[in-house]
Design an enzyme around this catalytic site. Structure first.
Site, mmCIF file in Angstrom:
data_model
loop_
_atom_site.group_PDB
_atom_site.id
_atom_site.type_symbol
_atom_site.label_atom_id
_atom_site.label_comp_id
_atom_site.label_asym_id
_atom_site.label_seq_id
_atom_site.Cartn_x
_atom_site.Cartn_y
_atom_site.Cartn_z
ATOM 1 N N CYS A 66 0.811 -1.283 -0.066
ATOM 2 C CA CYS A 66 0.030 0.095 0.128
ATOM 3 C C CYS A 66 0.900 1.112 0.156
ATOM 4 C CB CYS A 66 -0.893 0.156 1.315
ATOM 5 S SG CYS A 66 -1.914 -1.466 1.555
ATOM 6 N N HIS B 39 -12.421 -4.730 -3.515
ATOM 7 C CA HIS B 39 -11.257 -4.617 -2.907
ATOM 8 C C HIS B 39 -11.366 -3.912 -1.427
ATOM 9 C CE1 HIS B 39 -6.503 -3.855 -2.775
ATOM 10 N NE2 HIS B 39 -6.916 -3.482 -1.568
ATOM 11 N N HIS C 194 -6.638 2.643 4.701
ATOM 12 C CA HIS C 194 -7.024 1.824 3.841
ATOM 13 C C HIS C 194 -7.762 0.553 4.385
ATOM 14 C CE1 HIS C 194 -7.478 -1.278 0.535
ATOM 15 N NE2 HIS C 194 -6.392 -2.029 1.049
ATOM 16 N N GLU D 143 -27.708 13.130 6.318
ATOM 17 C CA GLU D 143 -27.102 14.182 7.278
ATOM 18 C C GLU D 143 -25.499 13.559 7.206
ATOM 19 O OE1 GLU D 143 -28.284 16.817 8.651
ATOM 20 O OE2 GLU D 143 -26.585 17.183 10.074
ATOM 21 N N HIS E 295 -10.566 -3.110 4.046
ATOM 22 C CA HIS E 295 -11.350 -3.856 3.209
ATOM 23 C C HIS E 295 -12.777 -4.077 3.672
ATOM 24 C CE1 HIS E 295 -7.438 -6.357 1.899
ATOM 25 N NE2 HIS E 295 -7.143 -5.067 1.669
#
Lengths: 253, 253, 253, 253
Positions: free
Chosen positions: A102, A205, A120, A148, A122
């Protein structure tokens, strides 16, 4: 560029719970309970000025320790070399583990958006949203309005204030690649096309979410996961994501 | 074969939280919060070289203590005697409790796959997947592809590297038997037919997942539960588990 | 009958975490996180020989303390006076709070089944199961078979061993009454009609589950909630609760 | 009106966990785990006689500290000036943060209903209920009856006792406005039209729930969230929220 460091472990040693090397493990433990980083998936990176703190690859996120953290200098990275993963120089590396794939995606948020933190996940809500969009004809943008929680997002990069209730939140979706680092160019392209977005969905992903600082990245990530869950439930109940609600009071900025 | 032990309780006494006798209780407590070992169902076993550590039968998994653990020598087991449950000799037994009926199934993972840890869950996502496959005509294999989390699985026994994004994860399903120990021969048959699998689903019952070590067994079990949940939700949304996604970047390894 | 107690607070004062006055609060806190005792609903009672320990009415279950507990003598109760709620004498009462309306229902499990613990939940899985049965024509019994978790239940009152995988678990359903104490006669009638059941569902309300001791009541309650959740999910997926699975191995008792 | 305070921080400094400045953070942390205050959404306010304690705007609810709390005098507020948000005088303000836009809505519950606590959640069950009512033709009231948990609500302002099992719980729904403070007049109008309600739903936004004290506000909020979740699940299963159940026993008050 950061000066050479005598003892690299100083970079990840602090008694301050807000120090990035302490904060990444405590945040990741929280994310694990939310189902965002199941089975070593997902991750989190924090930038403090020029220093970037990164979780390693393949670590159980709820068990991470400060000593597991990588540190690199943002300025020392070669922006023309997107795939320098193997050659990348770290100011500090953990004794075991490998760098996370990543990393170049987190760096994109730091260099192109001046972000202070990138998360990140999943989250299966994120994955389901991308699958529903795929089934609707491979749509490459998630859109929702008149909820909202949308007000939990900033208006965009270098803009002040947050989205309003009647504004449409738009999150681009990119296709997944076999190798996570290969996503970088598609993520950067999505950033170019959606200059105000704070997040990019990755089909089948998960999602990348960033913010000016840890607080903003984390609360935007929470708000987005809330909206993804709501969107899936709305779909199951036959309710559309985009609606035309009459405005009953002025929307000030 | 392990030498006779003067004080068997030495086998389960350690101040190291990573010692199997401490790790099984802490893992099981975590699994309980995940809904994997509800109502004394499910279990976990760790192998350290020749020594096998096992949770007992009928214990509340979130309350387990190191003193509840059984220990046996793997080499001392008679492989031809699958149903030796009652005659099995333990190096150390807890004062109360009975041995778990899961024991021969855990041993199959240790002897046939050289696994270091095996986890058995009653996760209702696993059960629902087997029910959906049954409704589709008693299919005996769960298949899913083109989901990032698939990369959380090793390519197979004695192979290096992990599955790729475009690879299809295949988990065999065996039929349940009234007595858990009677599952052993079907589990072993499934291992023979699917030499690379790290898990076997049991219809209307749950799943067995193993790995080379605790880290791998646990993260593969998490990834699998994530995929089972996603599969049930995909089914509810009318989305297929197997898809033909065009490959937009090379899949190395 | 318990002798008069000089200092009633001795009955609820102990440093042993397994003492009923400590165990009821810790169990109720756990049940609150499971969604079983939301908004002061539900409850738990433990019997130790002649002494019955009861949570009070209207307490936040995750905040309960030993000093909140009522204690009464089982033998001192007049079985012919089901509605003696107001006149009931307690060996020990908390300074505030009122007795729970669940009291006569807990006592029914203690006197008629010699139970050591009885749990009452408002789990929405239990409520949904009763609603689905109502929609199918007011059916007064929940039935499920061929699910491994069924083995978490004893065969019945004064019987040894547990249900088998192929056995059908049957839980009677009674209609709700405006006042919880008025449920007692219907609960007792259901106990008479289903002499082997360890639980009674209450339509649009929840479930009462008991066991010979705390361990059995708690694990049976967990297993039942698991099965209720599975049953609702199976219904949503169009899967029947009762099936005719061929038996592939002998079911020994 | 509260006398001027020498050291305003005295107002939020106490070793008593039940002090409002300690209770608001601990309640908000609990609400965060329930998904009620995701991404800085929602909030909580407690009134102690004339003093009102308020969470600030934009704080991560599970991380809140007593020093983050605002305090104001209820009597010092000008009731004719609903939009005095900016001019409002606080007895004590946190060094950073801004006042919450929820403030005038909390004050409405305190001044018009003499409430001791008001909770605002963004629970997605609440949001889904308002969406389902919208899809049914913009209905402005949620109604459910014949569910035991309804008994968790008081009969209404200045009335004694709780709702009965056969009573219908009615919660008004108001339309959302771009600015939360603009909701105040609609919330007050709903309070006028539904004088006995302890809650107001806000379309596509969440719910406000209050009670005479913290205990009642919190348990009513839990019961309501339970009912919202049940209502969504009932809708998915095709079960109506209002039913005509024959009464099998007298409903005493």
């Amino acid at each position: 560029m950061a000066a050479p460091v005598d003892n690299p472990d100083q970079l990840i040693t602090s008694s301050d719970p807000e120090h990035p090397a302490n904060l990444i493990p405590s945040l990741c433990a929280k994310f694990w309970t939310l189902g965002w980083v199941t089975g070593t998936g997902g991750g989190c990176s924090i930038r403090d000025d020029d220093l970037v703190y990164l979780a390693p690859s393949g670590v159980q996120k709820e068990l991470m320790k400060p000593t597991d953290i990588y540190v690199l200098s943002l300025k020392a990275q070669d922006p023309s070399n997107r795939h320098q993963q193997l050659q990348r120089t770290y100011l500090r590396s953990p004794p075991i583990y490998k760098p996370s794939q990543c990393t170049p995606l987190f760096l994109a948020a730091f260099t192109r958006r001046n972000a202070g933190c990138c998360i990140h996940t999943h989250s299966h809500w994120a994955v389901l949203v991308t699958l529903l969009l795929e089934a609707k004809g491979n749509s490459s943008v998630f859109e929702i309005n008149n909820i909202e929680q949308i007000k939990g997002f900033g208006r965009g990069f270098q803009k002040t204030g947050n989205l309003g209730y009647h504004d449409t939140l738009r999150i681009p979706v990119i296709e997944n690649t076999p190798h996570e680092e290969d996503l970088t160019e598609y993520l950067e392209k999505a950033m170019d096309e959606f200059p105000d977005t704070y997040a990019v969905l990755v089909r089948r992903h998960g999602v990348y979410v960033w913010g000016d600082n840890v607080h903003k990245a984390k609360t935007q990530c929470e708000s987005l996961d809330y909206l993804f869950q709501l969107a899936v439930e709305m779909h199951q109940l036959g309710l559309p994501w985009i609606s035309n609600i009459p405005q009953i009071a002025p929307q000030r900025t």
